[in-house]
Design a protein around this motif. Structure first.
Motif, PDB file in Angstrom:
ATOM      1  N   UNK A   1       0.824  -0.678   0.046  1.00 29.84           N
ATOM      2  CA  UNK A   1       0.025  -0.080  -0.304  1.00 29.84           C
ATOM      3  C   UNK A   1       0.922   1.059   0.026  1.00 29.84           C
ATOM      4  N   UNK A   2       0.110   2.318  -1.038  1.00 31.89           N
ATOM      5  CA  UNK A   2       1.355   3.838  -0.490  1.00 31.89           C
ATOM      6  C   UNK A   2       0.241   4.833  -0.150  1.00 31.89           C
ATOM      7  N   UNK A   3       1.097   5.632   0.448  1.00 36.48           N
ATOM      8  CA  UNK A   3       0.155   7.180   1.149  1.00 36.48           C
ATOM      9  C   UNK A   3       1.268   7.993   0.978  1.00 36.48           C
ATOM     10  N   UNK A   4       0.388   8.911   1.442  1.00 33.77           N
ATOM     11  CA  UNK A   4       1.538  10.344   1.522  1.00 33.77           C
ATOM     12  C   UNK A   4       1.655  11.112   2.661  1.00 33.77           C
ATOM     13  N   UNK A   5       2.278  11.980   2.852  1.00 33.01           N
ATOM     14  CA  UNK A   5       3.021  12.267   4.105  1.00 33.01           C
ATOM     15  C   UNK A   5       3.379  13.744   3.653  1.00 33.01           C
ATOM     16  N   UNK A   6       3.003  15.193   5.078  1.00 28.88           N
ATOM     17  CA  UNK A   6       3.327  15.866   4.860  1.00 28.88           C
ATOM     18  C   UNK A   6       2.994  17.142   5.093  1.00 28.88           C
ATOM     19  N   UNK A   7       2.913  17.889   5.561  1.00 23.34           N
ATOM     20  CA  UNK A   7       2.285  19.496   6.208  1.00 23.34           C
ATOM     21  C   UNK A   7       1.591  19.989   5.286  1.00 23.34           C
ATOM     22  N   UNK A   8       1.426  20.877   4.579  1.00 23.79           N
ATOM     23  CA  UNK A   8       0.363  21.895   4.104  1.00 23.79           C
ATOM     24  C   UNK A   8      -0.646  21.412   3.953  1.00 23.79           C
TER      25      UNK A   8
END
Length: 316
Positions: free
Chosen positions: A160-167
């Motif tokens: 599985x793939x994900x997105x990780x960040x702040x804004x």
């Protein structure tokens, strides 16, 4: 006691991580601080072993988190080459720390490095990390990092793939592509900043696994009297510092640690499947479990909401 408050008592209870099919504990051990100069290797390994023996099953790291992957790899080796059955270990693709290279070739090197350090040949979950350090258009371009991340899934290197960040606005654009199975947001859903509240609900509605990181804001909400003035990797504004001070004083009067409320604020949200929080020693890890289970009355939550800063002070 409300149902949400009752749920906080079960921080080790397994929940479905969105549509991934993975079952994870509602607390996830973060290892961003496992680095030379911040944490002795012996402490990290002891914490990793305590994690393996304890009730949690979710472990978070990243290619650029200092020595964390190497130290986790040593823990895995000490455990006979594998983590306990049911453990979910996730890492993240990172840009080159010197050149800021976010190319597909760098993404492949990042994963290869991570797998080698961890002593693994595949992963259940892999995130693209901090794409705010490039542009959305580049990230989504042909031959860009997102295309490479999807390719890793197609190749069977990750499940599985994900997105990780702040804004928040940027993360919303990535979530809306429909490509990702999971989301990590950090420093945008805390006692003093609710920027990511809508994003968290939106991602959950779309079936993504939703993780909230840095519930203590990177330090300012971790102890009272306040000992840190950093929030979200920068100096907290005067308004945020004043709110944290007022919240800490209120909680102190009620005999409740500020860190307990900060942690449980995230755990209370049913749209957040797991909360990532760091621990550098076995004692700190044990302490997190205690903080997560301390009773906090409904009227205290109401007062904390009243003390929250206005949205004009939020990071997004």
């Amino acid at each position: 006691m409300t149902d949400q408050l009752a749920d906080v008592r079960h921080e080790a209870e397994r929940v479905e991580l969105g549509r991934t099919g993975l079952r994870v504990s509602r607390l996830c051990l973060g290892t961003a601080g496992w680095a030379v100069g911040r944490s002795p290797e012996a402490d990290s390994i002891a914490t990793g072993m305590r994690f393996a023996e304890g009730p949690l099953n979710y472990l978070d790291t990243s290619n650029n988190y200092g020595d964390s992957e190497t130290r986790i790899g040593k823990v895995i080796s000490m455990l006979g080459g594998r983590l306990p059955e049911g453990t979910v270990l996730q890492t993240k693709l990172d840009r080159d720390p010197v050149t800021n290279d976010f190319s597909a070739a760098r993404m492949r090197r990042s994963l290869e490095q991570s797998l080698e350090r961890l002593g693994m040949d595949r992963l259940p979950l892999l995130f693209l990390h901090d794409p705010e350090n490039t542009t959305y258009d580049f990230a989504m371009s042909k031959g860009g990092p997102v295309e490479q991340l999807v390719a890793f899934k197609d190749e069977g290197l990750v499940d599985h793939i994900g997105i990780s960040g702040a804004p928040v606005d940027m993360l919303t654009r990535f979530v809306d592509t429909g490509l990702f199975d999971a989301l990590i947001t950090h420093s945008r859903y805390t006692l003093v900043d609710r920027s990511a509240a809508g994003l968290i609900e939106h991602a959950n509605d779309l079936g993504l696994g939703v993780l909230n990181a840095a519930p203590m804001g990177g330090g300012i909400l971790s102890v009272f009297p306040l000992a840190f003035d950093m929030y979200g990797y920068q100096r907290a504004s005067a308004t945020v510092r004043e709110a944290a001070q007022a919240m800490g004083a209120l909680l102190q009067e009620r005999g409740i640690p500020l860190a307990a409320a900060a942690l449980q604020f995230s755990l209370r949200n049913p749209s957040i499947h797991s909360t990532i929080v760091g621990a550098l020693t076995p004692g700190q890890l044990d302490g997190l479990l205690e903080l997560a289970s301390l009773p906090i009355p409904d009227d205290v939550w109401s007062r904390l909401d009243e003390l929250a800063p206005d949205r004009a002070t939020w990071l997004n």
